[in-house]
Write a protein that holds these residues in place. Sequence first.
Motif, PDB file in Angstrom:
ATOM      1  N   TYR A  91      51.705 -26.917 -32.835  1.00  0.00           N
ATOM      2  CA  TYR A  91      50.888 -25.824 -33.377  1.00  0.00           C
ATOM      3  C   TYR A  91      50.043 -25.198 -32.273  1.00  0.00           C
ATOM      4  CZ  TYR A  91      47.290 -23.426 -36.073  1.00  0.00           C
ATOM      5  OH  TYR A  91      46.429 -22.486 -36.563  1.00  0.00           O
ATOM      6  N   PHE A  92      49.370 -26.046 -31.479  1.00  0.00           N
ATOM      7  CA  PHE A  92      48.549 -25.519 -30.388  1.00  0.00           C
ATOM      8  C   PHE A  92      49.408 -24.796 -29.350  1.00  0.00           C
ATOM      9  CE2 PHE A  92      45.302 -29.009 -31.321  1.00  0.00           C
ATOM     10  CZ  PHE A  92      44.548 -28.158 -32.124  1.00  0.00           C
ATOM     11  N   GLY A  93      50.581 -25.336 -29.065  1.00  0.00           N
ATOM     12  CA  GLY A  93      51.487 -24.672 -28.130  1.00  0.00           C
ATOM     13  C   GLY A  93      51.934 -23.315 -28.651  1.00  0.00           C
ATOM     14  N   GLN A  94      52.235 -23.270 -29.952  1.00  0.00           N
ATOM     15  CA  GLN A  94      52.657 -21.998 -30.552  1.00  0.00           C
ATOM     16  C   GLN A  94      51.510 -20.983 -30.522  1.00  0.00           C
ATOM     17  OE1 GLN A  94      51.715 -20.506 -33.710  1.00  0.00           O
ATOM     18  NE2 GLN A  94      53.261 -18.913 -33.586  1.00  0.00           N
ATOM     19  N   LEU A  95      50.280 -21.445 -30.806  1.00  0.00           N
ATOM     20  CA  LEU A  95      49.128 -20.540 -30.750  1.00  0.00           C
ATOM     21  C   LEU A  95      48.906 -20.039 -29.323  1.00  0.00           C
ATOM     22  CD1 LEU A  95      46.485 -22.172 -33.099  1.00  0.00           C
ATOM     23  CD2 LEU A  95      47.827 -20.105 -33.494  1.00  0.00           C
ATOM     24  N   ARG A  96      49.073 -20.930 -28.352  1.00  0.00           N
ATOM     25  CA  ARG A  96      48.889 -20.519 -26.955  1.00  0.00           C
ATOM     26  C   ARG A  96      49.928 -19.459 -26.558  1.00  0.00           C
ATOM     27  NH1 ARG A  96      45.987 -22.270 -22.998  1.00  0.00           N
ATOM     28  NH2 ARG A  96      46.648 -22.089 -20.837  1.00  0.00           N
ATOM     29  N   VAL A  97      51.173 -19.674 -26.952  1.00  0.00           N
ATOM     30  CA  VAL A  97      52.231 -18.701 -26.650  1.00  0.00           C
ATOM     31  C   VAL A  97      51.937 -17.377 -27.341  1.00  0.00           C
ATOM     32  CG1 VAL A  97      54.667 -18.170 -27.061  1.00  0.00           C
ATOM     33  CG2 VAL A  97      54.021 -20.396 -26.159  1.00  0.00           C
ATOM     34  N   ARG A  98      51.530 -17.450 -28.603  1.00  0.00           N
ATOM     35  CA  ARG A  98      51.250 -16.221 -29.364  1.00  0.00           C
ATOM     36  C   ARG A  98      50.081 -15.453 -28.750  1.00  0.00           C
ATOM     37  NH1 ARG A  98      53.043 -12.005 -31.663  1.00  0.00           N
ATOM     38  NH2 ARG A  98      51.674 -11.157 -33.250  1.00  0.00           N
ATOM     39  N   LEU A  99      49.021 -16.164 -28.359  1.00  0.00           N
ATOM     40  CA  LEU A  99      47.893 -15.486 -27.702  1.00  0.00           C
ATOM     41  C   LEU A  99      48.315 -14.887 -26.365  1.00  0.00           C
ATOM     42  CD1 LEU A  99      44.979 -17.940 -28.509  1.00  0.00           C
ATOM     43  CD2 LEU A  99      45.254 -15.600 -29.349  1.00  0.00           C
ATOM     44  N   GLY A 100      49.176 -15.601 -25.642  1.00  0.00           N
ATOM     45  CA  GLY A 100      49.692 -15.047 -24.381  1.00  0.00           C
ATOM     46  C   GLY A 100      50.491 -13.777 -24.617  1.00  0.00           C
ATOM     47  N   MET A 101      51.306 -13.756 -25.684  1.00  0.00           N
ATOM     48  CA  MET A 101      52.082 -12.549 -26.011  1.00  0.00           C
ATOM     49  C   MET A 101      51.161 -11.406 -26.401  1.00  0.00           C
ATOM     50  SD  MET A 101      55.308 -14.258 -28.070  1.00  0.00           S
ATOM     51  CE  MET A 101      55.514 -12.807 -29.046  1.00  0.00           C
ATOM     52  N   LEU A 102      50.133 -11.710 -27.204  1.00  0.00           N
ATOM     53  CA  LEU A 102      49.171 -10.664 -27.582  1.00  0.00           C
ATOM     54  C   LEU A 102      48.472 -10.109 -26.348  1.00  0.00           C
ATOM     55  CD1 LEU A 102      47.483 -12.143 -30.783  1.00  0.00           C
ATOM     56  CD2 LEU A 102      48.919 -10.119 -30.667  1.00  0.00           C
ATOM     57  N   LEU A 103      48.091 -11.000 -25.445  1.00  0.00           N
ATOM     58  CA  LEU A 103      47.418 -10.552 -24.231  1.00  0.00           C
ATOM     59  C   LEU A 103      48.332  -9.699 -23.365  1.00  0.00           C
ATOM     60  CD1 LEU A 103      44.778 -10.754 -22.701  1.00  0.00           C
ATOM     61  CD2 LEU A 103      45.644 -12.794 -21.576  1.00  0.00           C
ATOM     62  N   ARG A 104      49.608 -10.070 -23.244  1.00  0.00           N
ATOM     63  CA  ARG A 104      50.555  -9.262 -22.462  1.00  0.00           C
ATOM     64  C   ARG A 104      50.772  -7.898 -23.089  1.00  0.00           C
ATOM     65  NH1 ARG A 104      53.286 -13.907 -21.736  1.00  0.00           N
ATOM     66  NH2 ARG A 104      54.726 -13.491 -23.425  1.00  0.00           N
ATOM     67  N   LYS A 105      50.924  -7.874 -24.423  1.00  0.00           N
ATOM     68  CA  LYS A 105      51.179  -6.596 -25.095  1.00  0.00           C
ATOM     69  C   LYS A 105      49.993  -5.665 -24.975  1.00  0.00           C
ATOM     70  CE  LYS A 105      54.500  -8.291 -28.457  1.00  0.00           C
ATOM     71  NZ  LYS A 105      54.753  -8.607 -29.853  1.00  0.00           N
ATOM     72  N   VAL A 106      48.796  -6.228 -24.932  1.00  0.00           N
ATOM     73  CA  VAL A 106      47.595  -5.402 -24.845  1.00  0.00           C
ATOM     74  C   VAL A 106      47.265  -5.072 -23.406  1.00  0.00           C
ATOM     75  CG1 VAL A 106      45.108  -5.441 -25.256  1.00  0.00           C
ATOM     76  CG2 VAL A 106      46.643  -6.221 -27.013  1.00  0.00           C
TER      77      VAL A 106
END
Length: 195
Positions: A91-106
């Motif tokens: 779960y934490f790994g998935q959240l970290r990946v998702r936050l990284g994707m959000l940060l890249r997209k922004v």
Amino acid sequence: MLAVGAGVLGLRWLLLLLTAPWNLYFRAHTVLAQIAVGREKGLVVSGERDAEARRIARVMLRVAVATGREAGYWCAGFFLLSTAFRPAGAYFGQLRVRLGMLLRKVGYPRDDVVALRERVAALEAGASVLQDKVEEQYRALAELRRTVDAVGLFAHERAERTERSVAALAREFEATVNRLTDNEEIITGLTTAPS
């Protein structure tokens, strides 16, 4: 040996539970800050991204505060909770990946979009200058055509006047030659007349 390994593993799990939620909480706030910077620079960012980052930050704050307060219970209940190691890590790994994707997209497209907008504005300004130069050249060309037409008309009129003058001089010369020829006949007639 097995007890020491389990103890080390338990300590590492406790450190993970104490640090990972705080890291993810602050990462979510970094994403929110990047979204705000992107919007200030004119980038359109979906409100869903804000909501998701805020939701993740809120959940991670609750997990971090609950973990810090209940650290003793976590240590005591470590072996009972060991069945949750893998799902929590995933779960934490998935959240970290998702936050990284959000940060890249922004983050990444924003700088490209700003640079592209600046280049388009510069190209539009250059095109406007070129358009002005083209119109100026057309005006200069039209003025040049008027001048050439006026010079051509003047040269034509002058050529006609010169031609008329030459024709008049030729007629006058012919008339003078004719008079001289007539006068020569009279003079010849007078000199040959019998006395």
